[in-house]
Write an enzyme that holds these catalytic residues in place. Structure first.
Site, PDB file in Angstrom:
ATOM      1  N   ARG A 173      14.086 -44.445 -19.099  1.00 50.44           N
ATOM      2  CA  ARG A 173      13.012 -44.174 -18.141  1.00 50.44           C
ATOM      3  C   ARG A 173      11.782 -45.027 -18.453  1.00 50.44           C
ATOM      4  O   ARG A 173      11.464 -45.277 -19.619  1.00 50.44           O
ATOM      5  CB  ARG A 173      12.635 -42.696 -18.237  1.00 50.44           C
ATOM      6  CG  ARG A 173      11.608 -42.206 -17.217  1.00 50.44           C
ATOM      7  CD  ARG A 173      12.179 -42.193 -15.846  1.00 50.44           C
ATOM      8  NE  ARG A 173      11.402 -41.329 -14.945  1.00 50.44           N
ATOM      9  CZ  ARG A 173      11.389 -41.468 -13.634  1.00 50.44           C
ATOM     10  NH1 ARG A 173      12.071 -42.437 -13.070  1.00 50.44           N
ATOM     11  NH2 ARG A 173      10.692 -40.639 -12.877  1.00 50.44           N
ATOM     12  N   THR A 217      16.656 -45.330  -5.257  1.00 46.69           N
ATOM     13  CA  THR A 217      17.482 -45.066  -6.437  1.00 46.69           C
ATOM     14  C   THR A 217      18.940 -45.335  -6.106  1.00 46.69           C
ATOM     15  O   THR A 217      19.326 -45.362  -4.939  1.00 46.69           O
ATOM     16  CB  THR A 217      17.279 -43.596  -6.887  1.00 46.69           C
ATOM     17  OG1 THR A 217      15.895 -43.378  -7.153  1.00 46.69           O
ATOM     18  CG2 THR A 217      18.081 -43.258  -8.129  1.00 46.69           C
ATOM     19  N   THR A 251      16.929 -46.684 -11.028  1.00 45.55           N
ATOM     20  CA  THR A 251      15.922 -46.540  -9.983  1.00 45.55           C
ATOM     21  C   THR A 251      14.770 -47.513 -10.144  1.00 45.55           C
ATOM     22  O   THR A 251      14.477 -47.958 -11.255  1.00 45.55           O
ATOM     23  CB  THR A 251      15.359 -45.096  -9.986  1.00 45.55           C
ATOM     24  OG1 THR A 251      14.432 -44.938  -8.908  1.00 45.55           O
ATOM     25  CG2 THR A 251      14.650 -44.787 -11.300  1.00 45.55           C
ATOM     26  N   GLU A 283      12.234 -46.362  -7.990  1.00 43.57           N
ATOM     27  CA  GLU A 283      11.466 -45.274  -7.384  1.00 43.57           C
ATOM     28  C   GLU A 283      11.476 -45.354  -5.865  1.00 43.57           C
ATOM     29  O   GLU A 283      12.262 -44.695  -5.229  1.00 43.57           O
ATOM     30  CB  GLU A 283      10.033 -45.226  -7.922  1.00 43.57           C
ATOM     31  CG  GLU A 283       9.151 -44.145  -7.319  1.00 43.57           C
ATOM     32  CD  GLU A 283       9.696 -42.736  -7.439  1.00 43.57           C
ATOM     33  OE1 GLU A 283       9.059 -41.813  -6.914  1.00 43.57           O
ATOM     34  OE2 GLU A 283      10.757 -42.533  -8.049  1.00 43.57           O
ATOM     35  N   ASP A 298       5.871 -40.954  -9.984  1.00 47.69           N
ATOM     36  CA  ASP A 298       6.648 -39.746 -10.265  1.00 47.69           C
ATOM     37  C   ASP A 298       5.881 -38.786 -11.167  1.00 47.69           C
ATOM     38  O   ASP A 298       6.316 -37.659 -11.382  1.00 47.69           O
ATOM     39  CB  ASP A 298       7.985 -40.107 -10.920  1.00 47.69           C
ATOM     40  CG  ASP A 298       9.145 -40.013  -9.939  1.00 47.69           C
ATOM     41  OD1 ASP A 298       8.928 -39.602  -8.785  1.00 47.69           O
ATOM     42  OD2 ASP A 298      10.271 -40.355 -10.326  1.00 47.69           O
ATOM     43  N   SER A 334      11.685 -37.046 -13.763  1.00 49.41           N
ATOM     44  CA  SER A 334      12.641 -37.606 -12.809  1.00 49.41           C
ATOM     45  C   SER A 334      13.532 -36.512 -12.249  1.00 49.41           C
ATOM     46  O   SER A 334      13.696 -35.451 -12.857  1.00 49.41           O
ATOM     47  CB  SER A 334      13.511 -38.657 -13.514  1.00 49.41           C
ATOM     48  OG  SER A 334      14.584 -39.066 -12.691  1.00 49.41           O
ATOM     49  N   GLY A 349      18.069 -40.298  -3.961  1.00 49.93           N
ATOM     50  CA  GLY A 349      17.390 -39.506  -2.932  1.00 49.93           C
ATOM     51  C   GLY A 349      16.186 -38.745  -3.430  1.00 49.93           C
ATOM     52  O   GLY A 349      15.808 -37.733  -2.844  1.00 49.93           O
ATOM     53  N   GLY A 350      15.571 -39.198  -4.536  1.00 51.76           N
ATOM     54  CA  GLY A 350      14.370 -38.526  -5.028  1.00 51.76           C
ATOM     55  C   GLY A 350      14.627 -37.069  -5.337  1.00 51.76           C
ATOM     56  O   GLY A 350      15.608 -36.724  -6.007  1.00 51.76           O
TER      57      GLY A 350
END
Length: 573
Positions: free
Chosen positions: A103, A392, A410, A412, A432, A456, A478-479
């Site tokens: 991340r 993503t 991702t 974002e 995020d 996340s 898809g967040g």
């Protein structure tokens, strides 16, 4: 949840956490697989890159890295080396599971007020997203290097070959990329360098069927293939990247070369629960995905979902209620565990999940879904809104030995921050973080802090049966929809007996505060009256903003390659 994602307005678009140990049942011999394994990815050209690496004798890890690199080329709107990701790697021989956190991190000088103006109000979206303010230190290459050093079989440079060919010789513009470029003008074309590659002289995206070449990215990959991760995180390249981001950062702590040089990918404890006879494992903090998937399953385990089936309004009602409870906990408790205490074991404790399940009724809705108090819960914490995006991708790989990788990557939002550097887009991952540092006078767990990783929703997941065999390797894009997308497919396979492809094709429904999104054109549209009678309201009928990929083990030991059915016809050149 206290926010509505952008795609809704205006619709334009029974165990605690487990360590990296074998399943409790005896480990079976690796399941038979195809001669070289199997790959599921969001673009067939990226899947072919992974398959080529498997055919050359590569491991699942090797192939997953090759897929990530190829997606940087053919799916620039959703993934790439300018972003980060999470990887689960399961060993078929001894049952161990390792999870690696790649991340992105905030610059060391970033403050909790990063996204606030001088007046204390949240900055306009254009300022906070389309600038260096949103860019975190990319982690995908560090993740890849760490995983390769432990589980790679082929030379590092070999993994770059398919992506170099795609970038240098060109690839065909498909309808999905074209529509993403057209729908994100002002972001995708924010720099001259990106416009020169993806857009014509008229300012419009190149037509579907055009050949797209990215020579700067080919050169970047060639340098990385030769020089290793040092060619990205080393002094010269780090200084160039940091200067590029800093020049576009209007306030707060700017990125430095030291921020990039200091980046490390980290192993994290997986989040595992027993669901019926299965063992379901996912990613721990800073991802909320593993906890959310575990909680939804754990809260539903006491209901006979198999008897209800996917055509039952009661099932969908129960699933929606479970979502609401899981997401309430997510907002309050989950963030980067290097910075705050996250009660992971308490959140997935079997007793706690049963207590949350007791709040769910088959014939009514919960008036207000609030966070619970799991064992070990920290006090004095607030929650608040964050920036929902869905740029993503996910890919699943199994090699000839049955070893599996579930990897979600991702940048974002679509095309990230819009900043373009050496042939690739840079993420806008820092959005995020929760945009406001306090809520109700209490510090927010997911507030911005220097060196911190934003929370996340990514949910790479691996499922084992009661003999210890890997039976499902899955994840999604898809967040905030990701944990729901993954959980619904897991239920489809484990409870409804569907194959992986049919499970991905199940309808989609998700609660966002007082709004209930129902997938346009799905069987759920006809269930509105039934759901309303159970207390649901605020219906929004919309295309499902989801994208999932999976590998499912068939009865004969072969792997079913499942891809997002909603993308049929838009990813094939």
């Amino acid at each position: 949840m206290r926010y509505l994602p952008a795609f809704l307005a205006p619709l334009a678009l029974a165990l605690s956490g487990c360590a990296a140990t074998p399943p409790p049942a005896a480990v079976a011999a690796p399941a038979p697989a195809a001669a070289t394994g199997a790959v599921s990815a969001a673009d067939p050209r990226a899947a072919e890159a992974g398959e080529a690496i498997l055919a050359a004798g590569g491991s699942a890890t090797d192939a997953a890295i090759a897929v990530m690199l190829a997606l940087t080329v053919v799916e620039p709107q959703s993934s790439g080396i300018g972003g980060g990701g999470f990887m689960l790697r399961a060993d078929a021989g001894n049952g161990t599971l390792v999870t690696i956190d790649g991340r992105e991190t905030a610059p060391a000088a970033a403050t909790p007020n990063r996204f606030l103006g001088a007046d204390g109000k949240i900055l306009p979206r254009e300022t906070r997203v389309f600038s260096g303010l949103s860019v975190g230190v990319p982690g995908n290459l560090a993740l890849a290097a760490k995983a390769h050093s432990q589980y790679g079989k082929l030379p590092w440079a070999k993994l770059f070959e398919p992506a170099i060919v795609l970038a240098r010789d060109g690839f065909v513009m498909n309808r999905r990329l074209y529509e993403s470029l057209a729908g994100n003008k002002g972001r995708a074309d924010r720099t001259d360098a990106a416009r020169a590659i993806y857009f014509g002289a008229d300012g419009e995206p190149l037509p579907v069927g055009s050949t797209v070449k990215v020579p700067a990215l080919a050169a970047t990959f060639e340098a990385l293939a030769k020089g290793g991760p040092e060619a990205f995180y080393g002094p010269e390249s780090a200084a160039a990247l940091a200067a590029h981001v800093a020049a576009d950062t209007p306030q707060d702590g700017r990125m430095t070369a030291q921020d990039i040089a200091a980046y490390t990918a980290k192993e994290r404890p997986p989040v595992c629960i027993r669901y019926r006879v299965y063992r379901v494992c996912g990613m721990g903090p800073p991802s909320s995905g593993g906890v959310a998937v575990a909680q939804m399953l754990g809260q539903l385990e006491g209901f006979d979902l198999a008897a209800m089936g996917p055509d039952s309004p009661t099932f969908w009602h129960l699933f929606i209620e479970s979502q609401r409870l899981a997401y309430a906990d997510r907002e309050l408790y989950v963030a980067d565990s290097d910075f705050i205490e996250v009660p992971v074991e308490g959140l997935v404790d079997a007793g706690y999940m049963r207590s949350r399940a007791a709040l769910i009724s088959a014939d009514s809705t919960i008036a207000k879904a609030e966070a619970g108090v799991p064992p070990g819960a920290p006090l004095a914490r607030g929650d608040g809104p964050e920036e929902p995006e869905h740029g993503t991708t996910h890919f699943s790989v199994v090699d000839a030995g049955g070893n599996a990788v579930s990897y979600t990557s991702t940048i974002e939002g679509a095309f990230g921050s819009g900043l373009f550097h050496q042939g690739f887009y840079l993420n806008n991952e820092l959005t995020d973080f929760t945009l406001t540092p306090e809520a109700g006078g209490k510090p927010v767990a997911n507030r911005v802090e220097g060196g911190k990783r934003p929370r996340s929703s990514m949910s790479p997941t691996i499922v084992y049966d009661d003999t210890g065999r890997i039976v499902l390797v899955i994840g999604a894009a898809g967040g905030p929809t990701i944990p729901v997308t993954v959980t619904r497919a897991i239920i489809g396979v484990l409870d409804f007996g569907l194959g992986a492809q049919d499970a991905l094709a199940l309808p989609f429904a998700m609660a966002f505060g007082d709004t209930l999104l129902i997938e346009e054109g799905s069987a759920l549209v006809a269930m509105q009256d039934d759901l309303a009678a159970l207390g649901h309201k605020g219906f929004r009928i919309s295309p499902a903003p989801i994208k999932a990929n999976a590998l499912g083990l068939r009865a004969d030991g072969s792997w079913e390659v499942a891809t997002e059915p909603r993308f049929a016809g838009v990813v094939t050149p």
